[in-house]
Design a protein around this motif. Structure first.
Motif, short mmCIF file in Angstrom:
data_model
loop_
_atom_site.label_atom_id
_atom_site.label_comp_id
_atom_site.label_asym_id
_atom_site.label_seq_id
_atom_site.Cartn_x
_atom_site.Cartn_y
_atom_site.Cartn_z
N GLU A 52 0.84 -1.21 0.00
CA GLU A 52 0.00 0.00 0.00
C GLU A 52 0.87 1.25 0.00
O GLU A 52 0.61 2.20 -0.72
N TYR A 53 1.94 1.21 0.82
CA TYR A 53 2.88 2.34 0.84
C TYR A 53 3.54 2.51 -0.52
O TYR A 53 3.74 3.63 -0.99
N GLY A 54 3.88 1.39 -1.18
CA GLY A 54 4.51 1.47 -2.50
C GLY A 54 3.61 2.14 -3.52
O GLY A 54 4.08 2.93 -4.34
N LEU A 55 2.32 1.85 -3.48
CA LEU A 55 1.36 2.48 -4.40
C LEU A 55 1.29 3.98 -4.13
O LEU A 55 1.24 4.79 -5.07
N GLN A 56 1.26 4.34 -2.87
CA GLN A 56 1.20 5.76 -2.51
C GLN A 56 2.46 6.50 -2.95
O GLN A 56 2.40 7.62 -3.48
N LEU A 57 3.61 5.84 -2.74
CA LEU A 57 4.88 6.46 -3.13
C LEU A 57 4.96 6.64 -4.65
O LEU A 57 5.41 7.68 -5.13
N ARG A 58 4.52 5.65 -5.40
CA ARG A 58 4.57 5.74 -6.86
C ARG A 58 3.66 6.87 -7.36
O ARG A 58 3.99 7.57 -8.30
N ALA A 59 2.51 7.05 -6.71
CA ALA A 59 1.60 8.14 -7.09
C ALA A 59 2.28 9.49 -6.88
O ALA A 59 2.21 10.38 -7.73
N LYS A 60 2.96 9.63 -5.75
CA LYS A 60 3.66 10.89 -5.47
C LYS A 60 4.81 11.11 -6.44
O LYS A 60 4.98 12.21 -6.98
N GLN A 61 5.61 10.08 -6.66
CA GLN A 61 6.76 10.21 -7.55
C GLN A 61 6.32 10.53 -8.98
O GLN A 61 6.97 11.32 -9.66
N THR A 62 5.23 9.93 -9.42
CA THR A 62 4.73 10.21 -10.77
C THR A 62 4.37 11.69 -10.91
O THR A 62 4.74 12.35 -11.89
N ALA A 63 3.64 12.22 -9.93
CA ALA A 63 3.24 13.63 -9.99
C ALA A 63 4.45 14.55 -9.93
O ALA A 63 4.55 15.53 -10.68
N LYS A 64 5.40 14.25 -9.05
CA LYS A 64 6.61 15.07 -8.93
C LYS A 64 7.39 15.11 -10.24
O LYS A 64 7.81 16.17 -10.70
N ARG A 65 7.57 13.94 -10.84
CA ARG A 65 8.37 13.86 -12.06
C ARG A 65 7.63 14.44 -13.25
O ARG A 65 8.26 14.99 -14.16
N TYR A 66 6.34 14.31 -13.27
CA TYR A 66 5.54 14.87 -14.36
C TYR A 66 5.72 16.38 -14.46
O TYR A 66 5.88 16.94 -15.54
N TYR A 67 5.72 17.04 -13.30
CA TYR A 67 5.83 18.50 -13.28
C TYR A 67 7.26 18.99 -13.03
O TYR A 67 7.50 20.21 -13.03
N GLY A 68 8.20 18.08 -12.80
CA GLY A 68 9.58 18.48 -12.59
C GLY A 68 9.81 19.19 -11.27
O GLY A 68 10.57 20.15 -11.20
N VAL A 69 9.14 18.71 -10.21
CA VAL A 69 9.23 19.34 -8.89
C VAL A 69 9.92 18.38 -7.93
O VAL A 69 9.65 17.18 -7.92
N LEU A 70 10.82 18.90 -7.10
CA LEU A 70 11.50 18.09 -6.10
C LEU A 70 10.70 18.05 -4.80
O LEU A 70 9.69 18.75 -4.65
N GLU A 71 11.15 17.24 -3.86
CA GLU A 71 10.36 16.90 -2.67
C GLU A 71 9.94 18.11 -1.83
O GLU A 71 8.78 18.24 -1.46
N SER A 72 10.88 18.99 -1.50
CA SER A 72 10.56 20.10 -0.60
C SER A 72 9.50 21.02 -1.21
O SER A 72 8.57 21.45 -0.52
N GLN A 73 9.63 21.30 -2.49
CA GLN A 73 8.65 22.17 -3.15
C GLN A 73 7.32 21.45 -3.30
O GLN A 73 6.25 22.07 -3.14
N PHE A 74 7.35 20.16 -3.59
CA PHE A 74 6.11 19.39 -3.72
C PHE A 74 5.34 19.38 -2.40
O PHE A 74 4.12 19.54 -2.38
N ARG A 75 6.06 19.20 -1.31
CA ARG A 75 5.40 19.19 0.00
C ARG A 75 4.83 20.56 0.32
O ARG A 75 3.77 20.67 0.95
N HIS A 76 5.52 21.61 -0.10
CA HIS A 76 5.01 22.97 0.09
C HIS A 76 3.69 23.15 -0.66
O HIS A 76 2.74 23.73 -0.10
#
Length: 208
Positions: A52-76
């Motif tokens: 379940e965590y893996g699915l959630q992580l993949r969803a986040k990583q997909t969105a981050k990479r799609y828009y070219g945003v790194l973790e700190s800015q994505f969390r913001h």
């Protein structure tokens, strides 16, 4: 400013879908995702049970990479989305879509978001008639983005016009390719965003 400098096609293969990070190559037969539709690395073709965590992580990583945003800015952006009325996941995607570099790409004024980001930094665009060089700037309803007058005559933008001229523009934008301008008619709804990700999984991940 931190940014990813590796091979972007590996990111698409890791997420198992086209993230359209390479412009025209993503629409051609040379796209690595079409030829090797499995994760990169020596264990890329092995079958793994995803938690379940893996699915959630993949969803986040997909969105981050799609828009070219790194973790700190994505969390913001996520924290901003939480403070807004409505569904947090949809608010998050709406914020990402309203970035200046994304709108430049969506309007067909750049081949990819990475190229749009670079061109914005190099002062090739104007926002409401004023020069702007911040790719992450959040654009509002009624704003008008245009290509700077000097840039319109460059070979770069002539090539962009040739390759992106037939690309469909979202209905929430009004693009005038003859005059190299785009107006934000409204903020996008979830149905306007063609991102193949379950945003509720991102909300679940950050809510732990």
């Amino acid at each position: 400013m931190a940014r990813y400098t590796g091979a972007v096609c590996r990111l698409c293969r890791r997420e198992g879908q086209k993230l359209f990070l390479k412009g025209t190559k993503c629409y051609s037969e040379h796209c690595p995702v079409a030829a090797r539709n499995y994760a990169p690395g020596q264990h890329g073709q092995s079958r793994k049970k995803v938690s379940e965590y893996g699915l959630q992580l993949r969803a986040k990583q997909t969105a981050k990479r799609y828009y070219g945003v790194l973790e700190s800015q994505f969390r913001h952006y996520f924290e901003m989305a939480e403070r807004k009325p409505g569904m947090t996941g949809e608010n998050l995607l709406r914020l990402l879509e309203s970035r200046l570099d994304n709108i430049v790409y969506r309007a067909g004024l750049a081949n990819s978001r990475a190229e749009a980001r670079q061109l914005v930094v190099h002062n090739h665009y104007k926002l409401n008639g004023k020069k702007v060089n911040i790719p992450s700037l959040l654009v509002k309803e009624g704003d008008v983005i245009s290509v700077a007058e000097k840039s319109r005559q460059s070979e770069k933008f002539k090539a962009i016009d040739e390759t992106c001229g037939s690309r469909p523009v979202p209905m929430w934008l009004d693009a005038d390719r003859t005059n190299y301008t785009v107006k934000v008619l409204r903020m996008p709804n979830r149905d306007d965003i063609d991102l193949d990700v379950q945003e509720h999984l991102i909300v679940e991940l950050y809510s732990k």
